[in-house]
Design a protein around this motif. Structure first.
Motif, PDB file in Angstrom:
ATOM      1  N   LYS A  78      25.012  49.329  53.192  1.00  0.00           N
ATOM      2  CA  LYS A  78      26.396  49.305  52.744  1.00  0.00           C
ATOM      3  C   LYS A  78      27.024  47.959  53.085  1.00  0.00           C
ATOM      4  CE  LYS A  78      28.680  52.137  54.910  1.00  0.00           C
ATOM      5  NZ  LYS A  78      28.758  53.362  55.663  1.00  0.00           N
ATOM      6  N   ASP A  79      26.643  47.425  54.236  1.00  0.00           N
ATOM      7  CA  ASP A  79      27.169  46.122  54.643  1.00  0.00           C
ATOM      8  C   ASP A  79      26.837  45.045  53.620  1.00  0.00           C
ATOM      9  OD1 ASP A  79      28.531  46.777  56.858  1.00  0.00           O
ATOM     10  OD2 ASP A  79      27.322  45.590  58.271  1.00  0.00           O
ATOM     11  N   TYR A 128      29.233  45.351  50.826  1.00  0.00           N
ATOM     12  CA  TYR A 128      30.543  44.805  51.202  1.00  0.00           C
ATOM     13  C   TYR A 128      30.502  43.275  51.232  1.00  0.00           C
ATOM     14  CZ  TYR A 128      32.820  49.223  52.461  1.00  0.00           C
ATOM     15  OH  TYR A 128      33.418  50.456  52.411  1.00  0.00           O
ATOM     16  N   ASN A 129      29.445  42.735  51.828  1.00  0.00           N
ATOM     17  CA  ASN A 129      29.343  41.272  51.901  1.00  0.00           C
ATOM     18  C   ASN A 129      29.339  40.642  50.518  1.00  0.00           C
ATOM     19  OD1 ASN A 129      29.406  40.412  54.598  1.00  0.00           O
ATOM     20  ND2 ASN A 129      27.383  41.326  54.941  1.00  0.00           N
ATOM     21  N   ILE A 181      32.784  40.768  49.128  1.00  0.00           N
ATOM     22  CA  ILE A 181      33.600  39.744  49.806  1.00  0.00           C
ATOM     23  C   ILE A 181      33.318  38.358  49.205  1.00  0.00           C
ATOM     24  CG2 ILE A 181      33.900  38.504  51.998  1.00  0.00           C
ATOM     25  CD1 ILE A 181      33.403  41.279  53.390  1.00  0.00           C
ATOM     26  N   LYS A 237      35.862  35.873  47.343  1.00  0.00           N
ATOM     27  CA  LYS A 237      36.134  34.495  47.781  1.00  0.00           C
ATOM     28  C   LYS A 237      35.952  33.493  46.645  1.00  0.00           C
ATOM     29  CE  LYS A 237      35.041  35.001  52.691  1.00  0.00           C
ATOM     30  NZ  LYS A 237      33.975  34.840  53.688  1.00  0.00           N
ATOM     31  N   SER A 242      47.219  47.295  47.872  1.00  0.00           N
ATOM     32  CA  SER A 242      47.340  45.849  48.055  1.00  0.00           C
ATOM     33  C   SER A 242      48.027  45.288  46.818  1.00  0.00           C
ATOM     34  CB  SER A 242      45.959  45.237  48.209  1.00  0.00           C
ATOM     35  OG  SER A 242      45.192  45.546  47.067  1.00  0.00           O
ATOM     36  N   SER A 257      44.032  41.210  49.063  1.00  0.00           N
ATOM     37  CA  SER A 257      42.875  41.791  49.760  1.00  0.00           C
ATOM     38  C   SER A 257      41.613  41.168  49.183  1.00  0.00           C
ATOM     39  CB  SER A 257      42.856  43.306  49.557  1.00  0.00           C
ATOM     40  OG  SER A 257      41.532  43.794  49.620  1.00  0.00           O
ATOM     41  N   ILE A 258      40.752  40.647  50.044  1.00  0.00           N
ATOM     42  CA  ILE A 258      39.533  39.997  49.546  1.00  0.00           C
ATOM     43  C   ILE A 258      38.597  41.015  48.911  1.00  0.00           C
ATOM     44  CG2 ILE A 258      37.523  38.598  50.181  1.00  0.00           C
ATOM     45  CD1 ILE A 258      39.208  37.442  52.463  1.00  0.00           C
ATOM     46  N   LEU A 259      38.495  42.199  49.511  1.00  0.00           N
ATOM     47  CA  LEU A 259      37.636  43.242  48.927  1.00  0.00           C
ATOM     48  C   LEU A 259      38.119  43.638  47.536  1.00  0.00           C
ATOM     49  CD1 LEU A 259      37.042  45.616  51.992  1.00  0.00           C
ATOM     50  CD2 LEU A 259      35.313  44.251  50.827  1.00  0.00           C
ATOM     51  N   VAL A 260      39.437  43.849  47.436  1.00  0.00           N
ATOM     52  CA  VAL A 260      39.987  44.229  46.136  1.00  0.00           C
ATOM     53  C   VAL A 260      39.779  43.098  45.140  1.00  0.00           C
ATOM     54  CG1 VAL A 260      42.095  44.816  44.883  1.00  0.00           C
ATOM     55  CG2 VAL A 260      41.651  45.850  47.108  1.00  0.00           C
ATOM     56  N   GLN A 281      32.727  55.578  46.673  1.00  0.00           N
ATOM     57  CA  GLN A 281      32.330  55.946  48.032  1.00  0.00           C
ATOM     58  C   GLN A 281      32.729  54.852  49.026  1.00  0.00           C
ATOM     59  OE1 GLN A 281      29.905  56.556  45.355  1.00  0.00           O
ATOM     60  NE2 GLN A 281      31.062  58.464  45.398  1.00  0.00           N
ATOM     61  N   LEU A 320      35.333  53.118  48.590  1.00  0.00           N
ATOM     62  CA  LEU A 320      36.795  53.205  48.636  1.00  0.00           C
ATOM     63  C   LEU A 320      37.152  54.646  48.896  1.00  0.00           C
ATOM     64  CD1 LEU A 320      37.342  51.341  45.304  1.00  0.00           C
ATOM     65  CD2 LEU A 320      37.912  50.437  47.522  1.00  0.00           C
ATOM     66  N   ARG A 345      42.527  54.659  47.758  1.00  0.00           N
ATOM     67  CA  ARG A 345      42.256  53.348  47.189  1.00  0.00           C
ATOM     68  C   ARG A 345      41.705  53.488  45.776  1.00  0.00           C
ATOM     69  NH1 ARG A 345      38.444  52.043  51.673  1.00  0.00           N
ATOM     70  NH2 ARG A 345      39.188  53.794  52.866  1.00  0.00           N
ATOM     71  N   GLN A 403      30.557  58.222  57.553  1.00  0.00           N
ATOM     72  CA  GLN A 403      29.707  57.109  57.092  1.00  0.00           C
ATOM     73  C   GLN A 403      28.534  56.919  58.061  1.00  0.00           C
ATOM     74  OE1 GLN A 403      30.988  55.275  54.257  1.00  0.00           O
ATOM     75  NE2 GLN A 403      33.170  55.018  54.554  1.00  0.00           N
ATOM     76  N   SER A 410      43.929  40.667  54.756  1.00  0.00           N
ATOM     77  CA  SER A 410      44.890  41.717  54.452  1.00  0.00           C
ATOM     78  C   SER A 410      44.548  42.920  55.332  1.00  0.00           C
ATOM     79  CB  SER A 410      44.832  42.088  52.973  1.00  0.00           C
ATOM     80  OG  SER A 410      43.765  42.959  52.732  1.00  0.00           O
ATOM     81  N   LEU A 453      44.558  45.893  54.502  1.00  0.00           N
ATOM     82  CA  LEU A 453      43.718  46.806  53.723  1.00  0.00           C
ATOM     83  C   LEU A 453      42.233  46.501  53.933  1.00  0.00           C
ATOM     84  CD1 LEU A 453      43.699  49.065  51.530  1.00  0.00           C
ATOM     85  CD2 LEU A 453      43.641  47.252  49.844  1.00  0.00           C
ATOM     86  N   ASP A 454      41.883  45.219  53.921  1.00  0.00           N
ATOM     87  CA  ASP A 454      40.480  44.834  54.124  1.00  0.00           C
ATOM     88  C   ASP A 454      39.998  45.267  55.503  1.00  0.00           C
ATOM     89  OD1 ASP A 454      40.225  43.710  51.645  1.00  0.00           O
ATOM     90  OD2 ASP A 454      40.754  41.690  52.292  1.00  0.00           O
ATOM     91  N   MET A 500      39.526  49.072  55.422  1.00  0.00           N
ATOM     92  CA  MET A 500      38.375  49.535  54.636  1.00  0.00           C
ATOM     93  C   MET A 500      37.070  49.242  55.367  1.00  0.00           C
ATOM     94  SD  MET A 500      39.030  49.090  50.571  1.00  0.00           S
ATOM     95  CE  MET A 500      39.885  47.558  50.335  1.00  0.00           C
ATOM     96  N   LEU A 501      36.993  48.064  55.975  1.00  0.00           N
ATOM     97  CA  LEU A 501      35.741  47.697  56.641  1.00  0.00           C
ATOM     98  C   LEU A 501      35.560  48.458  57.957  1.00  0.00           C
ATOM     99  CD1 LEU A 501      35.731  43.912  55.728  1.00  0.00           C
ATOM    100  CD2 LEU A 501      34.157  45.660  54.892  1.00  0.00           C
ATOM    101  N   GLN A 521      32.674  51.833  59.221  1.00  0.00           N
ATOM    102  CA  GLN A 521      32.038  52.035  60.524  1.00  0.00           C
ATOM    103  C   GLN A 521      32.511  53.332  61.186  1.00  0.00           C
ATOM    104  OE1 GLN A 521      29.622  50.024  61.466  1.00  0.00           O
ATOM    105  NE2 GLN A 521      29.930  48.809  59.605  1.00  0.00           N
ATOM    106  N   ARG A 551      33.674  41.938  64.410  1.00  0.00           N
ATOM    107  CA  ARG A 551      32.643  41.774  63.385  1.00  0.00           C
ATOM    108  C   ARG A 551      33.289  41.622  61.999  1.00  0.00           C
ATOM    109  NH1 ARG A 551      28.892  44.618  60.166  1.00  0.00           N
ATOM    110  NH2 ARG A 551      30.508  46.178  59.945  1.00  0.00           N
ATOM    111  N   MET A 600      33.065  38.569  59.472  1.00  0.00           N
ATOM    112  CA  MET A 600      32.521  38.829  58.132  1.00  0.00           C
ATOM    113  C   MET A 600      33.409  38.243  57.033  1.00  0.00           C
ATOM    114  SD  MET A 600      31.508  42.737  57.318  1.00  0.00           S
ATOM    115  CE  MET A 600      30.963  43.325  55.745  1.00  0.00           C
ATOM    116  N   MET A 601      34.712  38.323  57.260  1.00  0.00           N
ATOM    117  CA  MET A 601      35.662  37.923  56.217  1.00  0.00           C
ATOM    118  C   MET A 601      35.952  36.438  56.252  1.00  0.00           C
ATOM    119  SD  MET A 601      36.498  40.839  54.790  1.00  0.00           S
ATOM    120  CE  MET A 601      38.082  40.673  54.038  1.00  0.00           C
TER     121      MET A 601
END
Lengths: 141, 405
Positions: A20-21, A24-25, A28, A32, A53, A74-77, A111, A113, A117, B19, B342, B344-345, B348-349, B353, B399, B403-404
């Motif tokens: 999952k990481d 996410y990476n 991200i 960016k 966001s 939000s970077i994820l969004v 999943q 989110l 969200r 999770q 943010s 939110l980030d 969510m992260l 975990q 972490r 990461m961000m």
């Protein structure tokens, strides 16, 4: 590539991630590196309501194809916006308006989110389609 | 010392993985989890005594009524109210505040009157007063705060006048954790003849509440933040003002006699409890208060303070992290922002975990505007949280920040 082909490509890419990481990476990184949002369009009417966001989307038409610019605090969004843009930008508006965005479920975006969200995600998709629909109607007139 | 292992074992929900990771629940300021005795009480109510309260003459109705009224007495003792009739059941803090706005406000607020709130109020202690002011032509005034998130009492004194009819103040800020000097706020308000409503939603889970020592006119809180069920809340009021107030909702239960010509109203507290109340959750609330009393509020507060102190120290050198809310007197709320990220980030992260924190404006947009923020991330601690959980949270936060960046 068609919307379907792009979606299949994204699904394949995500299938390669082991954890999952990693997903996410990747999102991200997408966030960016998303193309800079045109500052002139950072206006309240370009904000999508229903997101936790701030999300901006600006549509443009070039040669009969719709192009989207997007941004988020939000970077994820922003990464998710990037995936949407990759899928829908540069396509005929009629096809964007009718697109079945199955890749969202297949890559496990919901999943990643929570429901709260995911509502924002639904609002984003709806807005992208509404823009496309508006262009389709314009073209028909 | 509290036996945390034993306490945690009383909370079935904490035993699960989220999770794939053990759940770390740090969203207690939004709602607390419920101990087994509360869950059992709900089950037992429906399996052995469910009936409508008051008036019923059969055995179940008497059982249900007795249990319902026992909770009222337990709440009375919990906040040291002079009498149980001053304890009114509502759906929650929000409804308690709206009851006062709709009843006290309807009768006692007029054009040009002033209502004072603070910058750090939850929307539920702003919007009902704004609606009332709009309807009545009254004026809403706001007590400013300093950068630490503390009320400026000098400024408050300047706002008070004979036009002030009500001061509505939060006891503990949900977004900052600031504990406000409620007794002093009340003393100053009473000097000009104003009534004071205290939003105690965040205070009741952490501190011993004594409505008589505070001398408040109204005190509101919710069951679900005190380890009790959702949908049950409390409004305490001084007897003279409750008696002078008109009913809030009309219906069954709140009446004495009804004819088409005229209806006379029931006595306190029933005057304010129209319709079938939330009996099951009220009955279970008694067990939640018993849980708190068994552990001891001072013990709970000491443990939570230790968690807060540990967390505050541990996050101090997280790159770019800034605490929002650094009041001298603070409850176990750690609200923060990280430069360039943010909330939110972060949320969510952390959720990925198994760590539950809250992100956003915490229903306190004016407060966020005061700090020039759109939101914060907030970890809030309860009695079942541990120092180890705080360490895991801080490690994961580091972490996430890495990461961000």
């Amino acid at each position: 590539m068609s919307i379907q082909q792009i979606q299949d490509e994204i699904v394949e890419e995500f299938a390669l991630f082991e954890s999952k990481d990693d997903k996410y990476n990747y999102i991200i990184e997408l966030g960016k590196h998303l193309a800079a949002y045109p500052e002139a369009h950072r206006t309240p009417d370009k904000l999508i309501k229903g997101c936790q966001s701030q999300v901006w989307v600006h549509p443009e038409m070039h040669n009969g194809l719709v192009h989207f610019h997007g941004d988020s605090d939000s970077i994820l969004v922003k990464g998710l916006v990037g995936l949407m843009i990759r899928t829908l930008s540069g396509q005929p508006p009629a096809q964007v308006a009718e697109a079945d965005l199955y890749f969202v479920d297949r890559i496990g975006m919901k999943q990643m989110l929570s429901m709260n969200r995911a509502n924002g995600l639904a609002a984003m998709i709806k807005q992208l389609k509404l823009y496309a629909l508006a262009y389709t109607m314009q073209a028909a007139e | 010392m509290l036996d945390l292992e034993k306490i945690r074992a009383e909370f079935p929900i904490l035993q699960q993985k989220i999770q794939g990771k053990p759940l770390i629940y740090f969203d207690n300021a939004a709602t607390s989890q419920k101990p087994r005795q509360v869950l059992d009480a709900l089950q037992q109510y429906y399996t052995s005594m469910n009936a409508n309260v008051h008036r019923g003459i059969h055995t179940l109705a008497e059982r249900a009524t007795a249990a319902f009224e026992e909770t009222r007495e337990a709440v009375r003792a919990f906040i040291n109210a002079p009498s149980a009739e001053q304890v009114i059941f509502t759906r929650g803090t929000t409804e308690s505040i709206n009851l006062v706005a709709g009843s006290f406000g309807r009768k006692f607020i007029g054009p040009g009157d002033e209502i004072i709130v603070t910058t750090m109020e939850h929307h539920s202690n702003i919007v009902p007063w704004q609606m009332l002011c709009e309807e009545k032509g009254a004026v809403l005034k706001v007590i400013p705060i300093n950068d630490a998130g503390e009320l400026l009492l000098d400024e408050y004194e300047k706002l008070l006048s004979e036009r002030t009819k009500l001061v509505a103040v939060v006891h503990v800020s949900n977004a900052l954790g600031s504990v406000n000097p409620v007794a002093e706020v009340v003393r100053l308000a009473h000097q000009v003849g104003a009534r004071v409503l205290v939003d105690g939603a965040q205070a009741a889970p952490h501190y011993q509440i004594d409505v008589q020592a505070l001398d408040v006119d109204f005190y509101a809180f919710s069951g679900h933040k005190v380890y009790g069920p959702t949908g049950i809340g409390i409004l305490y009021g001084k007897l003279d003002v409750l008696e002078a107030m008109p009913p809030y909702l009309g219906g069954g239960e709140m009446i004495k006699e009804v004819t088409f010509a005229k209806t006379t109203y029931n006595e306190l507290p029933y005057k304010f409890e129209a319709g079938t109340p939330n009996i099951a959750d009220a009955v279970a609330l008694k067990e939640a208060l018993a849980f708190v009393n068994q552990l001891g509020q001072n013990q709970i507060a000491a443990h939570e303070n230790a968690l807060l102190a540990h967390a505050t120290q541990a996050v101090a050198d997280v790159p770019g992290l800034r605490l929002v809310g650094t009041a001298q007197h603070k409850a176990s709320v750690l609200s923060f922002v990280v430069d360039g990220l943010s909330a939110l980030d972060i949320g969510m992260l952390l959720d990925a975990q198994g760590i539950a924190v809250r992100t956003g404006n915490h229903c306190a947009m004016p407060l966020m505007q005061r700090f020039g923020l759109t939101g914060t991330a907030r970890a809030s601690f309860a009695v079942y949280n541990t120092l180890e959980e705080v360490d895991s949270f801080v490690a994961q936060l580091r972490r996430v920040v890495k990461m961000m960046n």
